[in-house]
Design a protein around this motif. Sequence first.
Motif, PDB file in Angstrom:
ATOM      1  N   GLN A   1       0.619  -0.990  -0.239  1.00 52.87           N
ATOM      2  CA  GLN A   1       0.022  -0.064  -0.098  1.00 52.87           C
ATOM      3  C   GLN A   1       1.090   1.097   0.108  1.00 52.87           C
ATOM      4  O   GLN A   1       0.370   2.095  -0.669  1.00 52.87           O
ATOM      5  CB  GLN A   1      -1.091   0.599   1.456  1.00 52.87           C
ATOM      6  N   ALA A   2       1.956   1.548   1.046  1.00 55.65           N
ATOM      7  CA  ALA A   2       2.544   2.474   1.080  1.00 55.65           C
ATOM      8  C   ALA A   2       4.094   2.692  -0.632  1.00 55.65           C
ATOM      9  O   ALA A   2       4.179   3.740  -1.185  1.00 55.65           O
ATOM     10  CB  ALA A   2       3.690   1.805   1.806  1.00 55.65           C
ATOM     11  N   GLN A   3       3.896   1.925  -1.572  1.00 57.45           N
ATOM     12  CA  GLN A   3       4.233   1.662  -2.924  1.00 57.45           C
ATOM     13  C   GLN A   3       3.092   1.966  -4.262  1.00 57.45           C
ATOM     14  O   GLN A   3       3.308   1.301  -5.041  1.00 57.45           O
ATOM     15  CB  GLN A   3       5.241   0.993  -3.013  1.00 57.45           C
ATOM     16  N   PRO A   4       2.192   3.220  -3.747  1.00 58.51           N
ATOM     17  CA  PRO A   4       1.377   3.065  -4.951  1.00 58.51           C
ATOM     18  C   PRO A   4       2.361   3.110  -6.490  1.00 58.51           C
ATOM     19  O   PRO A   4       3.168   4.265  -6.561  1.00 58.51           O
ATOM     20  CB  PRO A   4       0.354   4.781  -4.641  1.00 58.51           C
ATOM     21  N   THR A   5       1.332   2.937  -7.608  1.00 58.71           N
ATOM     22  CA  THR A   5       1.897   2.678  -8.943  1.00 58.71           C
ATOM     23  C   THR A   5       1.118   3.240  -9.958  1.00 58.71           C
ATOM     24  O   THR A   5      -0.442   3.399  -9.489  1.00 58.71           O
ATOM     25  CB  THR A   5       2.690   1.734  -9.423  1.00 58.71           C
ATOM     26  N   THR A   6       1.090   4.230 -10.911  1.00 56.83           N
ATOM     27  CA  THR A   6       0.240   4.171 -11.718  1.00 56.83           C
ATOM     28  C   THR A   6       0.441   3.446 -13.104  1.00 56.83           C
ATOM     29  O   THR A   6       0.106   2.919 -14.332  1.00 56.83           O
ATOM     30  CB  THR A   6       0.360   5.661 -12.823  1.00 56.83           C
ATOM     31  N   LEU A   7       1.259   2.285 -12.922  1.00 53.30           N
ATOM     32  CA  LEU A   7       2.146   1.176 -13.663  1.00 53.30           C
ATOM     33  C   LEU A   7       0.679   0.675 -14.136  1.00 53.30           C
ATOM     34  O   LEU A   7      -0.020   0.059 -13.236  1.00 53.30           O
ATOM     35  CB  LEU A   7       2.729  -0.194 -13.528  1.00 53.30           C
ATOM     36  N   PRO A   8       0.301   0.221 -15.147  1.00 53.96           N
ATOM     37  CA  PRO A   8      -0.768  -0.635 -15.729  1.00 53.96           C
ATOM     38  C   PRO A   8      -0.525  -1.897 -15.591  1.00 53.96           C
ATOM     39  O   PRO A   8       0.435  -2.550 -15.170  1.00 53.96           O
ATOM     40  CB  PRO A   8      -0.448  -0.859 -17.702  1.00 53.96           C
ATOM     41  N   TRP A   9      -2.366  -2.295 -14.779  1.00 52.61           N
ATOM     42  CA  TRP A   9      -2.159  -4.198 -14.433  1.00 52.61           C
ATOM     43  C   TRP A   9      -1.797  -4.553 -12.886  1.00 52.61           C
ATOM     44  O   TRP A   9      -1.584  -5.115 -12.898  1.00 52.61           O
ATOM     45  CB  TRP A   9      -1.788  -4.764 -15.753  1.00 52.61           C
ATOM     46  N   ARG A  10      -1.103  -3.369 -12.684  1.00 53.19           N
ATOM     47  CA  ARG A  10       0.028  -3.034 -10.995  1.00 53.19           C
ATOM     48  C   ARG A  10      -0.657  -2.390  -9.598  1.00 53.19           C
ATOM     49  O   ARG A  10      -1.158  -1.697 -10.197  1.00 53.19           O
ATOM     50  CB  ARG A  10       1.475  -2.894 -11.142  1.00 53.19           C
ATOM     51  N   GLY A  11      -0.864  -3.182  -8.711  1.00 50.81           N
ATOM     52  CA  GLY A  11      -1.744  -2.670  -7.655  1.00 50.81           C
ATOM     53  C   GLY A  11      -0.590  -1.958  -6.365  1.00 50.81           C
ATOM     54  O   GLY A  11      -0.619  -0.808  -6.093  1.00 50.81           O
ATOM     55  N   SER A  12       1.190  -2.143  -6.877  1.00 54.49           N
ATOM     56  CA  SER A  12       1.542  -1.003  -6.369  1.00 54.49           C
ATOM     57  C   SER A  12       3.170  -0.979  -6.699  1.00 54.49           C
ATOM     58  O   SER A  12       3.350  -1.939  -7.905  1.00 54.49           O
ATOM     59  CB  SER A  12       2.480  -1.715  -4.675  1.00 54.49           C
ATOM     60  N   ALA A  13       3.905  -0.412  -6.876  1.00 55.68           N
ATOM     61  CA  ALA A  13       5.114  -0.155  -8.000  1.00 55.68           C
ATOM     62  C   ALA A  13       6.429  -1.563  -7.548  1.00 55.68           C
ATOM     63  O   ALA A  13       6.667  -1.761  -8.119  1.00 55.68           O
ATOM     64  CB  ALA A  13       6.028   0.933  -6.842  1.00 55.68           C
ATOM     65  N   ASN A  14       6.020  -2.515  -6.368  1.00 56.39           N
ATOM     66  CA  ASN A  14       7.220  -3.280  -6.682  1.00 56.39           C
ATOM     67  C   ASN A  14       7.247  -4.117  -7.128  1.00 56.39           C
ATOM     68  O   ASN A  14       8.055  -5.195  -7.538  1.00 56.39           O
ATOM     69  CB  ASN A  14       7.048  -3.992  -4.783  1.00 56.39           C
ATOM     70  N   GLN A  15       5.585  -4.714  -8.149  1.00 54.52           N
ATOM     71  CA  GLN A  15       4.884  -5.348  -8.338  1.00 54.52           C
ATOM     72  C   GLN A  15       5.844  -5.916  -9.718  1.00 54.52           C
ATOM     73  O   GLN A  15       5.752  -4.540 -10.524  1.00 54.52           O
ATOM     74  CB  GLN A  15       2.952  -5.804  -8.741  1.00 54.52           C
ATOM     75  N   ARG A  16       5.351  -6.346 -10.643  1.00 50.22           N
ATOM     76  CA  ARG A  16       6.535  -6.898 -11.706  1.00 50.22           C
ATOM     77  C   ARG A  16       5.781  -7.466 -12.993  1.00 50.22           C
ATOM     78  O   ARG A  16       5.155  -8.513 -12.859  1.00 50.22           O
ATOM     79  CB  ARG A  16       7.769  -7.831 -11.653  1.00 50.22           C
ATOM     80  N   LEU A  17       5.595  -6.938 -14.040  1.00 52.08           N
ATOM     81  CA  LEU A  17       5.065  -7.716 -15.276  1.00 52.08           C
ATOM     82  C   LEU A  17       6.396  -8.714 -15.795  1.00 52.08           C
ATOM     83  O   LEU A  17       6.798  -7.893 -16.473  1.00 52.08           O
ATOM     84  CB  LEU A  17       3.779  -6.452 -16.139  1.00 52.08           C
ATOM     85  N   ILE A  18       5.776 -10.399 -15.654  1.00 52.27           N
ATOM     86  CA  ILE A  18       7.228 -10.616 -16.380  1.00 52.27           C
ATOM     87  C   ILE A  18       6.019 -11.734 -17.551  1.00 52.27           C
ATOM     88  O   ILE A  18       5.241 -12.498 -17.362  1.00 52.27           O
ATOM     89  CB  ILE A  18       7.404 -11.241 -15.922  1.00 52.27           C
ATOM     90  N   ARG A  19       7.022 -10.959 -19.088  1.00 50.68           N
ATOM     91  CA  ARG A  19       6.579 -12.071 -19.279  1.00 50.68           C
ATOM     92  C   ARG A  19       6.814 -13.542 -19.989  1.00 50.68           C
ATOM     93  O   ARG A  19       8.194 -12.826 -19.641  1.00 50.68           O
ATOM     94  CB  ARG A  19       6.051 -10.882 -21.354  1.00 50.68           C
ATOM     95  N   LEU A  20       6.174 -14.413 -19.790  1.00 50.58           N
ATOM     96  CA  LEU A  20       7.089 -15.363 -19.847  1.00 50.58           C
ATOM     97  C   LEU A  20       7.539 -16.645 -21.336  1.00 50.58           C
ATOM     98  O   LEU A  20       7.123 -17.715 -20.927  1.00 50.58           O
ATOM     99  CB  LEU A  20       6.111 -16.412 -18.704  1.00 50.58           C
ATOM    100  N   ALA A  21       6.970 -15.826 -22.458  1.00 52.80           N
ATOM    101  CA  ALA A  21       6.737 -16.408 -23.694  1.00 52.80           C
ATOM    102  C   ALA A  21       7.988 -16.775 -24.085  1.00 52.80           C
ATOM    103  O   ALA A  21       8.291 -18.471 -24.344  1.00 52.80           O
ATOM    104  CB  ALA A  21       6.427 -15.405 -24.572  1.00 52.80           C
TER     105      ALA A  21
END
Length: 157
Positions: free
Chosen positions: A127-147
Amino acid sequence: MNYDRFYTDDLVNGEGIRLTLFVTGCQHACPGCYNQSTWDRKAGHPFTAEVRDRLLQLAARHDGLSLSGGDPLHPANREAIQDLCQRFKQRYPDKDIWLWTGYRHEEIAELPLLQWVDVLIDGRYLQAQPTTLPWRGSANQRLIRLARHHAVAASQN
């Protein structure tokens, strides 16, 4: 496994028009979580073969499947999630699967079910790391394409 709900024609949880399943069960219990009602793995409705087959049928008119929760990778959910992902990919090889989990990729990278997942959003919600990155709730979360991992798994089969 139990599930809380599913959305058809979802435009929020991944690219394109998604079919999104929210499972129950989460061990992370992140403060400020948007889906606290999904933490209890015994809550919701049983994820039966009939429900699975209905989702697979509905997926025909969607760009892909999104799995959220709760946590699809809660240990009690993994067998049913793997079965759903495998059946989805066998039926719709050109559609993608997105999966949200509170685990870091490094913690779960060896799970066999990830061979069916195209996009992983990993990490606990902070909660202490808000983000505007798409599909993530907080800035620490990563979007990893596993293809790239799929190509390796396919060559080993």
